[in-house]
Design a protein around this motif. Structure first.
Motif, short mmCIF file in Angstrom:
data_model
loop_
_atom_site.label_atom_id
_atom_site.label_comp_id
_atom_site.label_asym_id
_atom_site.label_seq_id
_atom_site.Cartn_x
_atom_site.Cartn_y
_atom_site.Cartn_z
N LYS A 135 -0.79 1.98 -6.35
CA LYS A 135 0.15 0.90 -6.08
C LYS A 135 0.87 0.55 -7.38
O LYS A 135 0.25 0.54 -8.44
CB LYS A 135 -0.56 -0.33 -5.53
N PHE A 136 2.17 0.28 -7.26
CA PHE A 136 2.96 -0.11 -8.42
C PHE A 136 4.01 -1.11 -7.98
O PHE A 136 4.94 -0.77 -7.25
CB PHE A 136 3.62 1.11 -9.07
N ARG A 137 3.80 -2.37 -8.41
CA ARG A 137 4.71 -3.46 -8.04
C ARG A 137 4.95 -3.40 -6.53
O ARG A 137 4.03 -3.28 -5.74
CB ARG A 137 5.99 -3.40 -8.86
N ASN A 138 6.22 -3.54 -6.13
CA ASN A 138 6.55 -3.38 -4.72
C ASN A 138 7.27 -2.06 -4.48
O ASN A 138 8.00 -1.92 -3.49
CB ASN A 138 7.44 -4.54 -4.24
N ILE A 139 7.05 -1.11 -5.40
CA ILE A 139 7.80 0.15 -5.36
C ILE A 139 7.01 1.27 -4.70
O ILE A 139 7.54 2.01 -3.87
CB ILE A 139 8.23 0.56 -6.78
N LEU A 140 5.73 1.41 -5.06
CA LEU A 140 4.92 2.52 -4.54
C LEU A 140 3.62 2.02 -3.91
O LEU A 140 2.99 1.09 -4.41
CB LEU A 140 4.56 3.50 -5.66
N ASP A 141 3.24 2.68 -2.82
CA ASP A 141 1.95 2.44 -2.18
C ASP A 141 1.54 3.75 -1.53
O ASP A 141 1.86 4.03 -0.38
CB ASP A 141 2.06 1.32 -1.15
N ILE A 142 0.85 4.59 -2.30
CA ILE A 142 0.48 5.93 -1.85
C ILE A 142 -1.03 6.02 -1.70
O ILE A 142 -1.77 5.87 -2.68
CB ILE A 142 0.99 7.00 -2.84
N LYS A 143 -1.48 6.27 -0.49
CA LYS A 143 -2.92 6.34 -0.22
C LYS A 143 -3.54 7.61 -0.80
O LYS A 143 -4.57 7.56 -1.46
CB LYS A 143 -3.18 6.29 1.29
N GLY A 156 13.68 12.46 -0.60
CA GLY A 156 13.69 11.14 0.01
C GLY A 156 14.94 10.39 -0.39
O GLY A 156 15.64 10.79 -1.33
N PRO A 157 15.24 9.29 0.28
CA PRO A 157 16.45 8.52 -0.02
C PRO A 157 16.40 7.87 -1.39
O PRO A 157 15.32 7.68 -1.97
CB PRO A 157 16.50 7.47 1.10
N SER A 158 17.56 7.51 -1.90
CA SER A 158 17.63 6.80 -3.18
C SER A 158 16.88 5.48 -3.07
O SER A 158 16.92 4.80 -2.04
CB SER A 158 19.10 6.52 -3.55
N GLY A 159 16.16 5.15 -4.14
CA GLY A 159 15.41 3.90 -4.16
C GLY A 159 14.07 3.96 -3.46
O GLY A 159 13.41 2.92 -3.29
N SER A 160 13.63 5.15 -3.07
CA SER A 160 12.37 5.27 -2.33
C SER A 160 11.14 5.32 -3.22
O SER A 160 10.01 5.24 -2.74
CB SER A 160 12.40 6.51 -1.43
N GLY A 161 11.34 5.48 -4.54
CA GLY A 161 10.20 5.52 -5.46
C GLY A 161 9.91 6.88 -6.05
O GLY A 161 8.89 7.06 -6.73
N LYS A 162 10.79 7.85 -5.82
CA LYS A 162 10.53 9.22 -6.29
C LYS A 162 10.42 9.28 -7.82
O LYS A 162 9.48 9.87 -8.36
CB LYS A 162 11.64 10.17 -5.82
N THR A 163 11.38 8.70 -8.51
CA THR A 163 11.37 8.74 -9.98
C THR A 163 10.18 7.97 -10.54
O THR A 163 9.55 8.41 -11.50
CB THR A 163 12.69 8.16 -10.53
N THR A 164 9.85 6.84 -9.93
CA THR A 164 8.68 6.06 -10.37
C THR A 164 7.42 6.90 -10.27
O THR A 164 6.58 6.90 -11.18
CB THR A 164 8.54 4.79 -9.52
N LEU A 165 7.28 7.62 -9.18
CA LEU A 165 6.12 8.50 -9.01
C LEU A 165 6.08 9.56 -10.10
O LEU A 165 5.05 9.80 -10.73
CB LEU A 165 6.15 9.17 -7.63
#
Length: 211
Positions: free
Chosen positions: A8-16, A29-38
Motif C-alpha cells: 500500500k502507498f498513500r491512496n495510489i497503490l493497493d496490490i495484494k 494501464g491508464p494514466s494515473g493508475s499507479g504504474k510509475t509509482t510501482l
C-alpha cells in the motif's frame, strides 16, 4: 525476480500480490493508475507504507540502496542529460554505480545499438528529445545491470524509431540474460510480449497475463 505482497502507498497503490519473473514484462494501464509509482518502488525511489517487496527472494528494504540500484536500474520518462559531452553522459551512470569506466569501443558499440549517430566528443546541447532519450538508453545499457525498469522509454520517439529501440533493447536484455520491466502505452509493443503483461487500474492489479 520480484514478489510483491500487500503493498500500500498513500491512496495510489493497493496490490495484494504480484509475481514478476519473466525476462520481459510489460506494465500497462491508464494514466494515473499507479504504474510509475510501482516501478519506482522496485528500486526504492518510493517506499511503501505497508507490505513487502522481495527481489530474488530478499526483502529490498534490507538491501543497501546503492547495491540495489546498481543491480536494478531505472530510466524515467524524461531524459536526464548531464553537463559535458556524449562520453561524459555515458560514463556518468557507471560512475554513480561505482563501476569501472567503459572503453571507447564499448561506448561506440552501444551508440550504434540505439542508432545515435554521434561522436563521443560531441556536445549534448543540440540533441533533440528523441536523441536525448537514445543517449539515456545507451547509458543504462552500458551500466550492465541485472534488471532494467523503463518508464515509457520511447515516449519521445516516432513510431518506427520506437519499435526499433524497444526491439533492440529487448534483444540486448535476452542476449545478456537480464530482465526488463517496461511501462508502455503502446498496444503494439505490449502485444509482442503478451505472455507477460501486468495491467494496473486505480492502483490495483486487475489482470496479469502470465503464462
Amino acid at each position: 525476480m520480484f514478489e510483491i505482497r500487500n503493498i500500500k502507498f498513500r491512496n495510489i497503490l493497493d496490490i495484494k500480490f504480484l509475481n514478476i519473473d519473466k525476462p520481459i514484462t510489460c506494465v500497462v494501464g491508464p494514466s494515473g493508475s499507479g504504474k510509475t509509482t510501482l516501478l519506482r518502488m522496485l528500486n526504492r525511489l518510493n517506499v511503501p507504507d505497508d507490505g513487502v517487496i522481495l527481489y530474488n527472494n530478499k526483502d529490498i528494504s534490507k538491501i543497501d540502496t546503492i547495491i540495489l540500484r546498481r543491480n536494478v536500474v531505472m530510466l524515467g520518462q524524461t531524459p536526464v542529460i548531464y553537463s559535458g559531452n556524449i562520453e561524459d553522459n555515458l560514463q556518468i551512470g557507471l560512475e554513480f554505480s561505482k563501476k569501472l569506466p567503459a572503453s571507447k569501443s564499448r561506448m561506440k558499440e552501444i551508440l550504434e545499438r540505439v542508432e545515435l549517430n554521434k561522436k563521443l566528443t560531441d556536445g549534448c546541447g543540440n540533441l533533440s528529445g528523441g536523441e536525448k532519450q537514445r543517449l539515456c538508453l545507451a547509458r543504462v545499457m552500458l551500466m550492465d545491470a541485472d534488471t532494467y525498469l523503463l518508464d515509457e522509454p520511447s515516449a519521445a520517439l516516432d513510431k518506427d524509431t520506437e519499435q526499433f529501440i524497444i526491439d533492440n533493447f529487448s534483444k540486448f536484455v535476452l542476449e545478456n540474460n537480464k530482465e526488463l520491466i517496461m511501462i508502455t502505452h503502446s498496444e503494439q509493443i505490449a502485444q509482442k510480449y503478451n505472455n507477460s503483461i501486468v495491467r494496473i487500474e486505480n492502483g490495483e492489479v486487475v489482470k496479469s497475463y502470465y503464462e
